[in-house]
Design a protein around this motif. Structure first.
Motif, PDB file in Angstrom:
ATOM      1  N   LYS A 299      24.485  65.939 101.872  1.00 39.21           N
ATOM      2  CA  LYS A 299      25.313  65.070 102.718  1.00 39.21           C
ATOM      3  C   LYS A 299      26.753  64.966 102.214  1.00 39.21           C
ATOM      4  N   GLY A 300      27.118  65.811 101.251  1.00 39.32           N
ATOM      5  CA  GLY A 300      28.476  65.819 100.736  1.00 39.32           C
ATOM      6  C   GLY A 300      28.732  64.880  99.571  1.00 39.32           C
ATOM      7  N   TYR A 301      27.730  64.118  99.149  1.00 38.55           N
ATOM      8  CA  TYR A 301      27.938  63.178  98.047  1.00 38.55           C
ATOM      9  C   TYR A 301      28.194  63.894  96.726  1.00 38.55           C
TER      10      TYR A 301
ATOM     11  N   ARG B 166      27.001  54.974  93.454  1.00 38.77           N
ATOM     12  CA  ARG B 166      26.102  53.924  93.910  1.00 38.77           C
ATOM     13  C   ARG B 166      26.215  53.779  95.433  1.00 38.77           C
ATOM     14  N   ASP B 167      25.065  53.610  96.066  1.00 40.55           N
ATOM     15  CA  ASP B 167      25.007  53.296  97.493  1.00 40.55           C
ATOM     16  C   ASP B 167      25.330  51.812  97.627  1.00 40.55           C
ATOM     17  N   GLU B 168      26.471  51.505  98.226  1.00 41.42           N
ATOM     18  CA  GLU B 168      26.896  50.100  98.320  1.00 41.42           C
ATOM     19  C   GLU B 168      26.044  49.294  99.294  1.00 41.42           C
ATOM     20  N   LEU B 169      25.316  49.961 100.178  1.00 42.37           N
ATOM     21  CA  LEU B 169      24.471  49.229 101.122  1.00 42.37           C
ATOM     22  C   LEU B 169      23.241  48.631 100.461  1.00 42.37           C
ATOM     23  N   ASN B 170      22.665  49.378  99.495  1.00 46.84           N
ATOM     24  CA  ASN B 170      21.441  48.870  98.864  1.00 46.84           C
ATOM     25  C   ASN B 170      21.561  48.721  97.345  1.00 46.84           C
ATOM     26  N   GLY B 171      22.714  49.082  96.774  1.00 42.52           N
ATOM     27  CA  GLY B 171      22.935  48.940  95.340  1.00 42.52           C
ATOM     28  C   GLY B 171      22.279  50.008  94.482  1.00 42.52           C
ATOM     29  N   LYS B 172      21.634  50.989  95.099  1.00 43.82           N
ATOM     30  CA  LYS B 172      20.891  52.013  94.363  1.00 43.82           C
ATOM     31  C   LYS B 172      21.845  53.036  93.742  1.00 43.82           C
ATOM     32  N   LEU B 173      21.585  53.370  92.468  1.00 46.61           N
ATOM     33  CA  LEU B 173      22.302  54.456  91.827  1.00 46.61           C
ATOM     34  C   LEU B 173      21.781  55.763  92.407  1.00 46.61           C
ATOM     35  N   MET B 174      22.684  56.551  92.967  1.00 46.71           N
ATOM     36  CA  MET B 174      22.264  57.734  93.725  1.00 46.71           C
ATOM     37  C   MET B 174      22.627  59.060  93.070  1.00 46.71           C
ATOM     38  N   GLY B 175      23.460  59.024  92.025  1.00 49.97           N
ATOM     39  CA  GLY B 175      23.828  60.274  91.382  1.00 49.97           C
ATOM     40  C   GLY B 175      24.596  60.043  90.106  1.00 49.97           C
ATOM     41  N   GLU B 176      24.752  61.132  89.337  1.00 51.62           N
ATOM     42  CA  GLU B 176      25.473  61.074  88.073  1.00 51.62           C
ATOM     43  C   GLU B 176      26.062  62.437  87.749  1.00 51.62           C
ATOM     44  N   LEU B 177      27.131  62.385  86.960  1.00 53.34           N
ATOM     45  CA  LEU B 177      27.758  63.581  86.405  1.00 53.34           C
ATOM     46  C   LEU B 177      28.465  63.145  85.126  1.00 53.34           C
ATOM     47  N   HIS B 178      28.210  63.858  84.035  1.00 57.75           N
ATOM     48  CA  HIS B 178      28.753  63.492  82.732  1.00 57.75           C
ATOM     49  C   HIS B 178      29.848  64.465  82.314  1.00 57.75           C
ATOM     50  N   ILE B 179      30.818  63.930  81.570  1.00 55.93           N
ATOM     51  CA  ILE B 179      31.878  64.739  80.975  1.00 55.93           C
ATOM     52  C   ILE B 179      31.718  64.670  79.463  1.00 55.93           C
ATOM     53  N   LEU B 180      31.628  65.821  78.825  1.00 52.18           N
ATOM     54  CA  LEU B 180      31.660  65.900  77.368  1.00 52.18           C
ATOM     55  C   LEU B 180      33.039  66.439  77.005  1.00 52.18           C
ATOM     56  N   TRP B 181      33.805  65.639  76.265  1.00 54.73           N
ATOM     57  CA  TRP B 181      35.191  65.996  75.977  1.00 54.73           C
ATOM     58  C   TRP B 181      35.320  67.012  74.845  1.00 54.73           C
ATOM     59  N   ASP B 182      34.388  67.021  73.924  1.00 61.25           N
ATOM     60  CA  ASP B 182      34.503  67.913  72.768  1.00 61.25           C
ATOM     61  C   ASP B 182      33.115  68.325  72.309  1.00 61.25           C
ATOM     62  N   LYS B 183      32.962  69.591  71.998  1.00 61.44           N
ATOM     63  CA  LYS B 183      31.724  70.109  71.435  1.00 61.44           C
ATOM     64  C   LYS B 183      32.113  71.054  70.294  1.00 61.44           C
ATOM     65  N   PRO B 184      32.416  70.469  69.133  1.00 61.92           N
ATOM     66  CA  PRO B 184      32.950  71.276  68.023  1.00 61.92           C
ATOM     67  C   PRO B 184      32.064  72.457  67.632  1.00 61.92           C
ATOM     68  N   GLU B 185      30.753  72.314  67.782  1.00 64.57           N
ATOM     69  CA  GLU B 185      29.855  73.406  67.395  1.00 64.57           C
ATOM     70  C   GLU B 185      29.925  74.587  68.358  1.00 64.57           C
ATOM     71  N   ASP B 186      30.499  74.403  69.550  1.00 65.36           N
ATOM     72  CA  ASP B 186      30.674  75.515  70.488  1.00 65.36           C
ATOM     73  C   ASP B 186      31.821  75.212  71.452  1.00 65.36           C
ATOM     74  N   PRO B 187      33.050  75.549  71.055  1.00 60.93           N
ATOM     75  CA  PRO B 187      34.221  75.242  71.887  1.00 60.93           C
ATOM     76  C   PRO B 187      34.279  76.018  73.206  1.00 60.93           C
TER      77      PRO B 187
ATOM     78  N   ILE C 233      22.068  64.440  91.959  1.00 61.81           N
ATOM     79  CA  ILE C 233      22.148  63.571  93.132  1.00 61.81           C
ATOM     80  C   ILE C 233      20.702  63.318  93.555  1.00 61.81           C
ATOM     81  N   HIS C 234      20.350  62.054  93.722  1.00 57.51           N
ATOM     82  CA  HIS C 234      18.983  61.707  94.122  1.00 57.51           C
ATOM     83  C   HIS C 234      18.630  62.469  95.400  1.00 57.51           C
ATOM     84  N   GLU C 235      17.418  62.935  95.461  1.00 59.88           N
ATOM     85  CA  GLU C 235      16.970  63.823  96.531  1.00 59.88           C
ATOM     86  C   GLU C 235      17.289  63.306  97.938  1.00 59.88           C
ATOM     87  N   GLU C 236      17.128  62.018  98.171  1.00 61.48           N
ATOM     88  CA  GLU C 236      17.348  61.497  99.527  1.00 61.48           C
ATOM     89  C   GLU C 236      18.816  61.540  99.942  1.00 61.48           C
ATOM     90  N   TYR C 237      19.735  61.760  98.976  1.00 63.58           N
ATOM     91  CA  TYR C 237      21.167  61.811  99.278  1.00 63.58           C
ATOM     92  C   TYR C 237      21.727  63.236  99.252  1.00 63.58           C
TER      93      TYR C 237
END
Length: 157
Positions: A85-87, A41-62, A78-82
Motif C-alpha cells: 500500500k506504499g507504506y 504507527r497507524d494513527e487510527l488504531n495506534g498499532k505499530l505497523m512497521g520499522e526500519l533501523h539505521i546503523l551509523w557505524d560498523k567498525p568491524e565491516d565498514p 512492514i506488518h503484513e496487513e499494511y
C-alpha cells in the motif's frame, strides 16, 4: 500514519518477544545512539505497523557503515496487513531523509535469500550497486540459520 524515531522500548514492543538471541545488542545500540529505530504507527488504531533501523557505524565491516559517510539500513519490516500500500516506500523515504540530515551520502541495505521480493524492491528504490555477497550462519529464535546475503548500496542519496 505517523513515522517517528522510536525508543528501544518501542522497538521491543513491535518485536513482541521475537529475536531473543540478539535483542540485547540492538537495545544497547539504540540506547547509545549508534543505531536508530524508526517506526510507523497507524494513527487510527495506534498499532505499530512497521520499522526500519539505521546503523551509523560498523567498525568491524565498514562496507556496511563507516560512521561518517555511509549508514546501514536493517530490520526493515512492514506488518503484513499494511504491505503493498506504499507504506514501506514512505518509511524508506523518511529514513533516507534522516541519513541525509546527518550528512551521510551513502546508504547500504542487505537483501537475504528468504524473500525474493527484497532485491527488486530495493533496486527500485535506488540500491543498485552490489557491494558484496555473503553467506553466514546466525542464531534466530534458538535455531542456527544459514543466510545468503547481498549487500546493496545507494549512492549518492
Amino acid at each position: 500514519m505517523e513515522i517517528f524515531r522510536g525508543t528501544s522500548a518501542q522497538m521491543l514492543e513491535i518485536w513482541n518477544g521475537r529475536f531473543e538471541d540478539f535483542v540485547e545488542s540492538h537495545v544497547s545500540a539504540v540506547d547509545s545512539g549508534v543505531q536508530e529505530c524508526w517506526l510507523m504507527r497507524d494513527e487510527l488504531n495506534g498499532k505499530l505497523m512497521g520499522e526500519l533501523h539505521i546503523l551509523w557505524d560498523k567498525p568491524e565491516d565498514p562496507d556496511y557503515a563507516d560512521g561518517k559517510d555511509k549508514a546501514y539500513l536493517m530490520a526493515f519490516r512492514i506488518h503484513e496487513e499494511y504491505q503493498g500500500k506504499g507504506y514501506g516506500t514512505m518509511l524508506m523515504n523518511r529514513v533516507l531523509d534522516r541519513i541525509r540530515e546527518r550528512g551521510f551520502t551513502k546508504a547500504t541495505i542487505g537483501a537475504d535469500d528468504y524473500d525474493p521480493k527484497l532485491q527488486p524492491m530495493y533496486k527500485k528504490w535506488g540500491f543498485t550497486k552490489e557491494i558484496k555477497r555473503d553467506s553466514f550462519d546466525y542464531q534466530y529464535e534458538g535455531k542456527t540459520v544459514t543466510c545468503t546475503f547481498l549487500l546493496l548500496e545507494k549512492s549518492p542519496l
